[in-house]
Scaffold this motif. Structure first.
Motif, PDB file in Angstrom:
ATOM      1  N   ILE A   1       0.837  -1.210   0.000  1.00  0.00           N
ATOM      2  CA  ILE A   1       0.000   0.000   0.000  1.00  0.00           C
ATOM      3  C   ILE A   1       0.867   1.253   0.000  1.00  0.00           C
ATOM      4  O   ILE A   1       0.465   2.297  -0.545  1.00  0.00           O
ATOM      5  CB  ILE A   1      -0.992  -0.007   1.179  1.00  0.00           C
ATOM      6  CG1 ILE A   1      -2.144   0.984   0.900  1.00  0.00           C
ATOM      7  CG2 ILE A   1      -0.316   0.319   2.505  1.00  0.00           C
ATOM      8  CD1 ILE A   1      -3.291   0.883   1.877  1.00  0.00           C
ATOM      9  N   LYS A   2       2.060   1.192   0.574  1.00  0.00           N
ATOM     10  CA  LYS A   2       2.990   2.329   0.476  1.00  0.00           C
ATOM     11  C   LYS A   2       3.345   2.593  -0.986  1.00  0.00           C
ATOM     12  O   LYS A   2       3.373   3.748  -1.435  1.00  0.00           O
ATOM     13  CB  LYS A   2       4.255   2.049   1.293  1.00  0.00           C
ATOM     14  CG  LYS A   2       4.057   2.135   2.803  1.00  0.00           C
ATOM     15  CD  LYS A   2       5.272   1.646   3.576  1.00  0.00           C
ATOM     16  CE  LYS A   2       6.516   2.460   3.276  1.00  0.00           C
ATOM     17  NZ  LYS A   2       7.663   2.039   4.128  1.00  0.00           N
ATOM     18  N   ARG A   3       3.596   1.533  -1.734  1.00  0.00           N
ATOM     19  CA  ARG A   3       3.914   1.697  -3.159  1.00  0.00           C
ATOM     20  C   ARG A   3       2.711   2.278  -3.903  1.00  0.00           C
ATOM     21  O   ARG A   3       2.859   3.126  -4.795  1.00  0.00           O
ATOM     22  CB  ARG A   3       4.337   0.346  -3.747  1.00  0.00           C
ATOM     23  CG  ARG A   3       5.635  -0.160  -3.165  1.00  0.00           C
ATOM     24  CD  ARG A   3       5.965  -1.588  -3.566  1.00  0.00           C
ATOM     25  NE  ARG A   3       6.459  -1.697  -4.937  1.00  0.00           N
ATOM     26  CZ  ARG A   3       7.017  -2.798  -5.443  1.00  0.00           C
ATOM     27  NH1 ARG A   3       7.160  -3.873  -4.677  1.00  0.00           N
ATOM     28  NH2 ARG A   3       7.438  -2.826  -6.689  1.00  0.00           N
TER      29      ARG A   3
ATOM     30  N   SER B   1       8.694  10.700   3.102  1.00  0.00           N
ATOM     31  CA  SER B   1       9.503   9.844   2.237  1.00  0.00           C
ATOM     32  C   SER B   1       8.965   8.421   2.325  1.00  0.00           C
ATOM     33  O   SER B   1       8.146   8.102   3.201  1.00  0.00           O
ATOM     34  CB  SER B   1      10.962   9.853   2.683  1.00  0.00           C
ATOM     35  OG  SER B   1      11.108   9.209   3.946  1.00  0.00           O
ATOM     36  N   PHE B   2       9.435   7.534   1.455  1.00  0.00           N
ATOM     37  CA  PHE B   2       8.967   6.152   1.484  1.00  0.00           C
ATOM     38  C   PHE B   2       9.318   5.502   2.820  1.00  0.00           C
ATOM     39  O   PHE B   2       8.534   4.731   3.367  1.00  0.00           O
ATOM     40  CB  PHE B   2       9.591   5.346   0.335  1.00  0.00           C
ATOM     41  CG  PHE B   2       8.965   3.995   0.136  1.00  0.00           C
ATOM     42  CD1 PHE B   2       7.803   3.856  -0.607  1.00  0.00           C
ATOM     43  CD2 PHE B   2       9.522   2.855   0.710  1.00  0.00           C
ATOM     44  CE1 PHE B   2       7.204   2.612  -0.781  1.00  0.00           C
ATOM     45  CE2 PHE B   2       8.940   1.605   0.539  1.00  0.00           C
ATOM     46  CZ  PHE B   2       7.776   1.493  -0.210  1.00  0.00           C
ATOM     47  N   GLU B   3      10.495   5.825   3.353  1.00  0.00           N
ATOM     48  CA  GLU B   3      10.923   5.260   4.638  1.00  0.00           C
ATOM     49  C   GLU B   3      10.084   5.798   5.788  1.00  0.00           C
ATOM     50  O   GLU B   3       9.803   5.092   6.754  1.00  0.00           O
ATOM     51  CB  GLU B   3      12.410   5.567   4.888  1.00  0.00           C
ATOM     52  CG  GLU B   3      13.375   4.816   3.991  1.00  0.00           C
ATOM     53  CD  GLU B   3      13.362   5.301   2.552  1.00  0.00           C
ATOM     54  OE1 GLU B   3      12.997   6.483   2.309  1.00  0.00           O
ATOM     55  OE2 GLU B   3      13.682   4.492   1.658  1.00  0.00           O
ATOM     56  N   GLU B   4       9.672   7.060   5.680  1.00  0.00           N
ATOM     57  CA  GLU B   4       8.871   7.680   6.746  1.00  0.00           C
ATOM     58  C   GLU B   4       7.412   7.229   6.713  1.00  0.00           C
ATOM     59  O   GLU B   4       6.739   7.198   7.740  1.00  0.00           O
ATOM     60  CB  GLU B   4       8.917   9.201   6.619  1.00  0.00           C
ATOM     61  CG  GLU B   4      10.290   9.806   6.913  1.00  0.00           C
ATOM     62  CD  GLU B   4      10.357  11.276   6.544  1.00  0.00           C
ATOM     63  OE1 GLU B   4      11.158  11.999   7.158  1.00  0.00           O
ATOM     64  OE2 GLU B   4       9.582  11.709   5.648  1.00  0.00           O
ATOM     65  N   LEU B   5       6.941   6.861   5.542  1.00  0.00           N
ATOM     66  CA  LEU B   5       5.544   6.470   5.384  1.00  0.00           C
ATOM     67  C   LEU B   5       5.300   5.118   6.061  1.00  0.00           C
ATOM     68  O   LEU B   5       6.047   4.170   5.877  1.00  0.00           O
ATOM     69  CB  LEU B   5       5.197   6.374   3.901  1.00  0.00           C
ATOM     70  CG  LEU B   5       3.736   6.115   3.546  1.00  0.00           C
ATOM     71  CD1 LEU B   5       2.854   7.251   4.039  1.00  0.00           C
ATOM     72  CD2 LEU B   5       3.586   5.932   2.039  1.00  0.00           C
ATOM     73  N   THR B   6       4.260   5.030   6.864  1.00  0.00           N
ATOM     74  CA  THR B   6       3.924   3.793   7.557  1.00  0.00           C
ATOM     75  C   THR B   6       2.465   3.422   7.287  1.00  0.00           C
ATOM     76  O   THR B   6       1.671   4.250   6.827  1.00  0.00           O
ATOM     77  CB  THR B   6       4.097   3.937   9.080  1.00  0.00           C
ATOM     78  OG1 THR B   6       3.170   4.943   9.556  1.00  0.00           O
ATOM     79  CG2 THR B   6       5.514   4.336   9.438  1.00  0.00           C
TER      80      THR B   6
END
Length: 323
Positions: free
Chosen positions: A192-194, A213-218
């Motif tokens: 779902i992040k993608r 950012s992608f890393e920050e997104l949860t």
């Protein structure tokens, strides 16, 4: 009075959870420690031995351990090994059953962690009383367990039920397994992040998710945004639910289950995920199944992870005592 328990061990890429569990599913005592999977396997066994010994010594003299159940990623119950785990840097084949049996001198029952979780749901959780159901764990990836006629399905090679790797699109997203278009690349926290990032690039609506950012997104951030009415987050759940529901309909055609039990980080969105999943599944079902398959949320929390391996151990003990 002596209290009979089993030792449940849930091995994860980040954390290992252990606990002493009664046949009724009461967790007498439990603890968690870092797996430190990047270190050699003997280091893990030393840590496990220390933690289990401490757990036993702190539980009092009236505890009697009967057996051990172990749930681990890529665990093969036929070989007693963890085989080619992507998040455990212990090599291609780790003799986990033999190592634990030697360390604690108890019989070990081993299963893939998602399969163990399915048994836990049947004995103690949302599937209590059911004999035919499917569990889906929507976490970093997608784990699954199949229960048919009250028995865990493991298949000829010990790896049945890898629904995370059924194909959604042969030209779709690259999966860590090496294939393209696997279900877990769409229906998982990572998936779902993608999807969110694809929608951000294609939609013009404002969203607090754009600043991450992608890393920050949860998964929690996406769920919170959806609960607040964020258009991009809601569309991400709709798309995820559409894909997951269609593949659940395929699984229904194979197994005719009573229910699907959803757990893991993505399931914490509740109805925001459930509604599109149910709608999509019903739309893709063969008429004979329509209106008959339930989709439920697991009642288990991460703290209950030892119940799956414990259920595995208790189930094995029941088999050995039946004449």
């Amino acid at each position: 009075m002596v209290q009979e328990v089993v030792l449940g061990i849930d091995i994860g890429g980040s954390l290992t959870k252990i606990g002493l569990v009664t046949q009724a599913g009461t967790i007498v005592t439990k603890t968690v420690f870092k797996t430190e999977a990047q270190k050699p396997f003997p280091d893990f066994m030393k840590k496990l031995k220390l933690e289990v010994d401490n757990l036993i010594s702190n539980s009092g003299p009236d505890i009697k351990i009967l057996s051990v159940g172990v749930g681990a990623p890529n665990a093969n119950p036929y070989t007693g090994q963890i085989e080619n785990p992507p998040n455990l840097k212990w090599g291609p084949a780790t003799p986990i059953s033999k190592s634990i049996e030697q360390a604690f001198e108890f019989h070990v029952s081993l299963a893939n962690d998602a399969n163990a979780a399915a048994l836990g749901e049947m004995l103690y959780g949302a599937a209590k009383g059911m004999k035919n159901f499917v569990t889906l764990t929507l976490g970093t990836g997608l784990g699954s367990g199949l229960i048919v006629d009250g028995k865990l399905v493991i298949g000829q090679h010990g790896v049945a039920g890898e629904l995370g790797h059924v194909n959604v699109d042969p030209y779709g997203r690259k999966c860590n397994c090496g294939l393209h278009g696997c279900l877990e690349t769409y229906a998982s926290v990572t998936g779902i992040k993608r999807t969110v990032f694809e929608l951000i690039s294609n939609m013009r609506e404002d969203s607090p998710l754009r600043s991450l950012s992608f890393e920050e997104l949860t998964g929690t951030a996406i769920s919170d945004a959806a609960l607040s009415g964020d258009v991009i987050a809601l569309r991400a759940f709709e798309r995820t639910g559409e894909i997951l529901g269609s593949k659940m309909a395929d699984t229904v055609a194979h197994l005719d289950p009573e229910a699907f039990i959803l757990s893991g980080g993505l399931s914490k969105a509740g109805e925001i995920l459930l509604n599109p999943v149910k709608t999509s599944m019903e739309n893709h079902l063969f008429n004979a199944y329509k209106g008959k398959i339930s989709v439920l949320l697991s009642k288990a929390t991460s703290a209950d992870a030892v119940l799956g391996p414990a259920a595995l151990a208790w189930t094995a003990l029941e088999r050995t005592t039946v004449i």
